[in-house]
Design an enzyme around this catalytic site. Structure first.
Site, PDB file in Angstrom:
ATOM      1  N   SER A   1       0.859  -1.182   0.000  1.00 25.62           N
ATOM      2  CA  SER A   1       0.000   0.000   0.000  1.00 25.62           C
ATOM      3  C   SER A   1       0.893   1.229   0.000  1.00 25.62           C
ATOM      4  CB  SER A   1      -0.877  -0.002   1.260  1.00 25.62           C
ATOM      5  OG  SER A   1      -1.521   1.246   1.460  1.00 25.62           O
TER       6      SER A   1
ATOM      7  N   TYR B   1      -2.416  -1.139  10.339  1.00 29.17           N
ATOM      8  CA  TYR B   1      -2.330  -1.265   8.881  1.00 29.17           C
ATOM      9  C   TYR B   1      -1.001  -0.726   8.367  1.00 29.17           C
ATOM     10  CZ  TYR B   1      -3.976  -1.106   4.022  1.00 29.17           C
ATOM     11  OH  TYR B   1      -4.125  -1.292   2.667  1.00 29.17           O
TER      12      TYR B   1
END
Length: 281
Positions: free
Chosen positions: A163, A176
């Site tokens: 990401s 995350y």
């Protein structure tokens, strides 16, 4: 183990066979591939001729329809395994399905992921553990399972879906961000350990990608903040994305196909951003 074998999987049909078959005969696993980015990657790999094991959660009847449609369109085999990617034993069983059915795994795409948003001081410990287990540890366990066969055959492609948050931080996303940073480290170590064995390991770092989940977020944010959808898109979701456009999931799939092919054999240990310039700041 749960498997779905659609009746029409593997059948050659129509115009899709005219598409590029750069991965013809290859065998792939894509974790978290029942929707969104994972499903798009699965479909692009199938379009390129690879047999692909689908993995994830969802309604079994709907998954059978999706797998059957893709298999029939591209003339490949798409079995399903419902492994919970937080459980190493189920990950091992997922890899075993692919090896038993096809004899090998050539391509592993570690895509499975979840999210939870909260300040660090109130972040639930069980949510931290779950995000790390599925977003990071599952990539380790799956890689560990496929590497012995890849080393024997001296060919393998490991593609980790990280990401933009593997490169930058954002408030309230501690688990995350930590997991995705970890994915990049794992990618580099895997690349170094396998550099002389015909195996590559790379990470794709998407920014905001248009998926059904993002569509729901737009609606929820608009209602929550009493602003219109256009403002949510430009000033909330895409605030850090300079091109002010969502990437399409198919773009991530196309990049995965390239990384899985022969012409990417010298690309390893790389981090490839698909984020509209987000991490160029």
């Amino acid at each position: 183990m749960n498997t779905i074998t659609p009746e029409n999987e593997g059948r050659e049909t129509g115009s899709s066979t005219l598409a590029s078959r750069a991965l013809s005969g290859r065998v792939a696993i894509v974790t978290g591939s029942t929707s969104g980015i994972g499903l798009a990657i699965l479909e692009e790999l199938a379009r390129a001729g690879a047999h692909v094991v689908m993995n994830g959660f969802g309604d079994r009847a709907e998954l059978a329809v999706a797998a059957g449609r893709i298999a029939a369109s591209h003339g490949v085999d798409i079995p399903f395994h419902g492994a919970d990617m937080s459980r190493p034993a189920e990950i091992a069983d997922l890899v075993k399905l692919a090896e038993d059915r096809f004899g090998r795994v050539d391509i592993l795409v570690n895509n499975a992921g979840i999210q939870h948003v909260a300040p660090i001081d109130t972040f639930p410990a069980d949510r931290w553990d779950a995000v790390l287990a599925i977003n990071l540890s599952s990539a380790f366990h799956a890689t560990q399972q496929v590497l012995p066969g890849m080393k024997r055959r001296r060919f393998g492609r490991i593609i980790n879906i990280a990401s933009a948050h593997g490169l930058v931080g954002s408030p309230f996303k501690s688990a995350y961000v930590a997991a995705k940073h970890g994915v990049l480290g794992l990618t580099k170590v895997t690349a170094l350990e396998t550099a002389e064995m015909g195996i590559t390991a790379n990470a794709i770092c998407p920014g905001y990608v248009w998926t059904p989940l993002v569509e729901k977020q737009i609606t929820a944010q608009a209602m929550s903040h009493n602003i219109d959808r256009a403002e949510v898109i430009r000033n909330v979701l895409l605030a850090q994305q300079p091109n002010k456009q969502f990437a399409e999931a198919s773009e991530i799939g196309a990049l995965a196909v390239f990384l899985a092919g022969e012409t990417a054999r010298s690309i390893t240990g790389a981090t490839l951003s698909v984020d509209g310039g987000w991490t160029a700041h």
